[in-house]
Motif scaffolding. Structure first.
Motif, PDB file in Angstrom:
ATOM      1  N   GLY A  73      26.897  55.198 -35.084  1.00  0.00           N
ATOM      2  CA  GLY A  73      25.803  56.084 -35.447  1.00  0.00           C
ATOM      3  C   GLY A  73      24.581  55.807 -34.605  1.00  0.00           C
ATOM      4  O   GLY A  73      24.657  55.138 -33.559  1.00  0.00           O
ATOM      5  N   ARG A  74      23.451  56.318 -35.058  1.00  0.00           N
ATOM      6  CA  ARG A  74      22.181  56.109 -34.362  1.00  0.00           C
ATOM      7  C   ARG A  74      21.106  55.755 -35.388  1.00  0.00           C
ATOM      8  O   ARG A  74      21.059  56.340 -36.472  1.00  0.00           O
ATOM      9  N   LEU A  75      20.258  54.818 -35.029  1.00  0.00           N
ATOM     10  CA  LEU A  75      19.083  54.472 -35.820  1.00  0.00           C
ATOM     11  C   LEU A  75      17.877  54.453 -34.899  1.00  0.00           C
ATOM     12  O   LEU A  75      17.860  53.725 -33.894  1.00  0.00           O
ATOM     13  N   LEU A  76      16.899  55.272 -35.214  1.00  0.00           N
ATOM     14  CA  LEU A  76      15.679  55.377 -34.396  1.00  0.00           C
ATOM     15  C   LEU A  76      16.004  55.650 -32.931  1.00  0.00           C
ATOM     16  O   LEU A  76      15.364  55.111 -32.018  1.00  0.00           O
ATOM     17  N   GLY A  77      17.015  56.471 -32.701  1.00  0.00           N
ATOM     18  CA  GLY A  77      17.357  56.858 -31.342  1.00  0.00           C
ATOM     19  C   GLY A  77      18.235  55.886 -30.602  1.00  0.00           C
ATOM     20  O   GLY A  77      18.602  56.138 -29.452  1.00  0.00           O
ATOM     21  N   HIS A  78      18.608  54.760 -31.229  1.00  0.00           N
ATOM     22  CA  HIS A  78      19.452  53.763 -30.580  1.00  0.00           C
ATOM     23  C   HIS A  78      20.881  53.857 -31.112  1.00  0.00           C
ATOM     24  O   HIS A  78      21.100  54.007 -32.319  1.00  0.00           O
ATOM     25  N   GLU A  79      21.852  53.723 -30.215  1.00  0.00           N
ATOM     26  CA  GLU A  79      23.254  53.686 -30.626  1.00  0.00           C
ATOM     27  C   GLU A  79      23.525  52.402 -31.399  1.00  0.00           C
ATOM     28  O   GLU A  79      23.087  51.314 -31.014  1.00  0.00           O
ATOM     29  N   THR A  80      24.260  52.516 -32.515  1.00  0.00           N
ATOM     30  CA  THR A  80      24.623  51.357 -33.315  1.00  0.00           C
ATOM     31  C   THR A  80      26.107  51.423 -33.660  1.00  0.00           C
ATOM     32  O   THR A  80      26.702  52.504 -33.708  1.00  0.00           O
ATOM     33  N   ALA A  81      26.702  50.252 -33.921  1.00  0.00           N
ATOM     34  CA  ALA A  81      28.107  50.219 -34.287  1.00  0.00           C
ATOM     35  C   ALA A  81      28.356  50.829 -35.652  1.00  0.00           C
ATOM     36  O   ALA A  81      29.465  51.276 -35.948  1.00  0.00           O
ATOM     37  N   ASP A 133      19.119  44.523 -30.678  1.00  0.00           N
ATOM     38  CA  ASP A 133      18.068  45.457 -31.095  1.00  0.00           C
ATOM     39  C   ASP A 133      17.241  44.786 -32.185  1.00  0.00           C
ATOM     40  O   ASP A 133      17.707  44.607 -33.313  1.00  0.00           O
ATOM     41  N   LEU A 134      16.011  44.400 -31.856  1.00  0.00           N
ATOM     42  CA  LEU A 134      15.166  43.623 -32.753  1.00  0.00           C
ATOM     43  C   LEU A 134      14.026  44.478 -33.285  1.00  0.00           C
ATOM     44  O   LEU A 134      13.268  45.068 -32.512  1.00  0.00           O
ATOM     45  N   TRP A 135      13.935  44.560 -34.605  1.00  0.00           N
ATOM     46  CA  TRP A 135      12.789  45.159 -35.273  1.00  0.00           C
ATOM     47  C   TRP A 135      11.984  44.035 -35.920  1.00  0.00           C
ATOM     48  O   TRP A 135      12.525  42.965 -36.211  1.00  0.00           O
ATOM     49  N   LEU A 136      10.702  44.261 -36.139  1.00  0.00           N
ATOM     50  CA  LEU A 136       9.856  43.234 -36.747  1.00  0.00           C
ATOM     51  C   LEU A 136       9.240  43.741 -38.038  1.00  0.00           C
ATOM     52  O   LEU A 136       8.624  44.817 -38.060  1.00  0.00           O
ATOM     53  N   GLN A 137       9.399  42.970 -39.098  1.00  0.00           N
ATOM     54  CA  GLN A 137       8.740  43.280 -40.363  1.00  0.00           C
ATOM     55  C   GLN A 137       7.289  42.788 -40.328  1.00  0.00           C
ATOM     56  O   GLN A 137       6.982  41.718 -39.776  1.00  0.00           O
ATOM     57  N   LEU A 138       6.411  43.554 -40.949  1.00  0.00           N
ATOM     58  CA  LEU A 138       5.013  43.159 -41.111  1.00  0.00           C
ATOM     59  C   LEU A 138       4.619  43.256 -42.581  1.00  0.00           C
ATOM     60  O   LEU A 138       5.104  44.129 -43.306  1.00  0.00           O
ATOM     61  N   TYR A 139       3.746  42.354 -43.000  1.00  0.00           N
ATOM     62  CA  TYR A 139       2.980  42.503 -44.231  1.00  0.00           C
ATOM     63  C   TYR A 139       1.531  42.738 -43.844  1.00  0.00           C
ATOM     64  O   TYR A 139       1.093  42.396 -42.729  1.00  0.00           O
TER      65      TYR A 139
END
Length: 369
Positions: A73-81, A133-139
């Motif tokens: 599939g795709r998440l935020l425009g990126h191909e994912t398994a 593919d690295l996303w960062l969480q913020l508080y």
């Protein structure tokens, strides 16, 4: 010897379901660390509600779809398994010496994004070095200068999204942590923050939880939509808001330039008495009406749960606690085993439901019984 300093045990038998790993992780971890991982807010009924609401969902499968499904599939425009990202979960060196580095490496190998928690016990740079593919969480930190510094570091190392958790103006009352006087050992730190912003984490407090003292000192409960506007003006990275349950917040999120929404009740760890995340999902999908991606979080355990979330309109799913069960029992290998099992379960569920791909799951009829 603390868990953070001890070696991992690798599972010796084939993994049939993640519930097997839950039991193994509970046996392996010290009680106060297991309670930190497993516990929820108040009487923990919201955690149970997340599961019972998912268990009540029933799908109507299609037939003669023409072969085995793909999970890609795709998440935020990126191909994912598969349309899954590993959820942000704090202080993973409590579970294994390699902590977030091991989890990130496993996620990269499995072809799914990893959301690095802001309360990571490994540095942003060390985690980014493993690739993927690295996303960062913020508080919302009181120190906006420090918050912006973390965002700039995320940009430099190539993070592809920011996930702002918006359902934690204060820490939910987690009775297990209060009873155990939860605090971090000296070997585990909030590695993304400087020492002055993490010193409370190593000292038990009058109410029993060092984490409560830390969030009270550092999180900003006054944050509002103007802060979303400020962050939107401060970075070109995609921004997702995690923790929405009310459709009325969707229009505001879109108005303030948010790139995605994560429907979540924080895994039952924040508001005691909140609705189940899966109950909130369809109305939020309807309100979003394609204006931004909608992801789902809280209570997901297997591929059938992922399929249910997709059928209810989610574009993807965040996968949480089972990842830590894998980390506890087998380090990075354990995490990869969990993610591979999830992909196998999702492929089977899609195929049996007559869906050639995750996108096709939106065409399934569903009901809550």
């Amino acid at each position: 010897m603390s868990v953070a300093d001890s070696p991992s045990a690798v599972t010796s038998t084939p993994l049939v379901c993640v519930a097997d790993l839950e039991r193994a992780a509970a046996d392996r971890l010290p009680p106060h660390i297991w309670d930190f991982l497993a516990g929820g807010a108040g009487d923990e009924s919201v955690q149970a509600l997340n599961r019972s609401a998912l268990d009540r969902l029933r799908l109507t499968p299609r037939v003669l779809s023409g072969g085995t499904a793909t999970t890609a599939g795709r998440l935020l425009g990126h191909e994912t398994a598969m349309p899954v990202a590993v959820a942000p979960m704090a202080f993973q060196r409590l579970i294994h010496p390699d902590g977030e580095v091991a989890t990130a490496r496993a996620a990269a190998g499995a072809g799914v994004p990893f959301v690095l928690p802001m309360l990571s016990s490994r540095t942003l740079e060390a985690v980014a070095a493993v690739g993927g593919d690295l996303w960062l969480q913020l508080y919302w930190l009181r120190d906006r200068g420090l918050l912006l510094d973390v965002v700039r570091r995320a940009e430099l190392v190539g993070c592809s999204a920011l996930v702002v958790t918006v359902d934690a103006p204060v820490m939910g009352r987690r009775r297990r942590d209060i009873r155990s006087a939860f605090a971090l050992p000296p070997t585990v730190t909030a590695a993304l923050l400087d020492g002055a912003h993490g010193r409370e984490l190593h000292r038990a407090t009058a109410n029993g939880s060092a984490l409560v003292a830390h969030t009270a000192a550092n999180f900003d409960p006054s944050a509002d939509w103007s802060d979303v506007a400020w962050l939107r003006d401060s970075t070109a990275l995609p921004i997702l808001l995690k923790g929405l349950l009310d459709p009325r917040d969707v229009a505001l999120a879109v108005r303030y330039g948010v790139d995605g929404i994560i429907v979540s009740n924080h895994g039952g760890r924040q508001l005691a008495g909140a609705i189940a995340s899966i109950t909130a999902l369809p109305p939020i999908v309807a309100e979003a009406d394609g204006r931004c991606p909608v992801l789902f979080d809280s209570g997901v355990r297997d591929g059938a749960d992922v399929l249910c979330a997709l059928a209810c309109g989610a574009d993807g799913v965040l996968y949480g606690r089972p990842v830590l069960w894998g980390l506890a029992t087998g380090g990075g290998t354990g995490v990869r085993t969990v993610l591979d099992l999830l992909r196998d379960e999702l492929r089977e569920a899609l195929t049996l439901a007559g869906c050639p791909s995750p996108a096709a799951a939106r065409g399934l009829a569903w009901a809550s019984v």
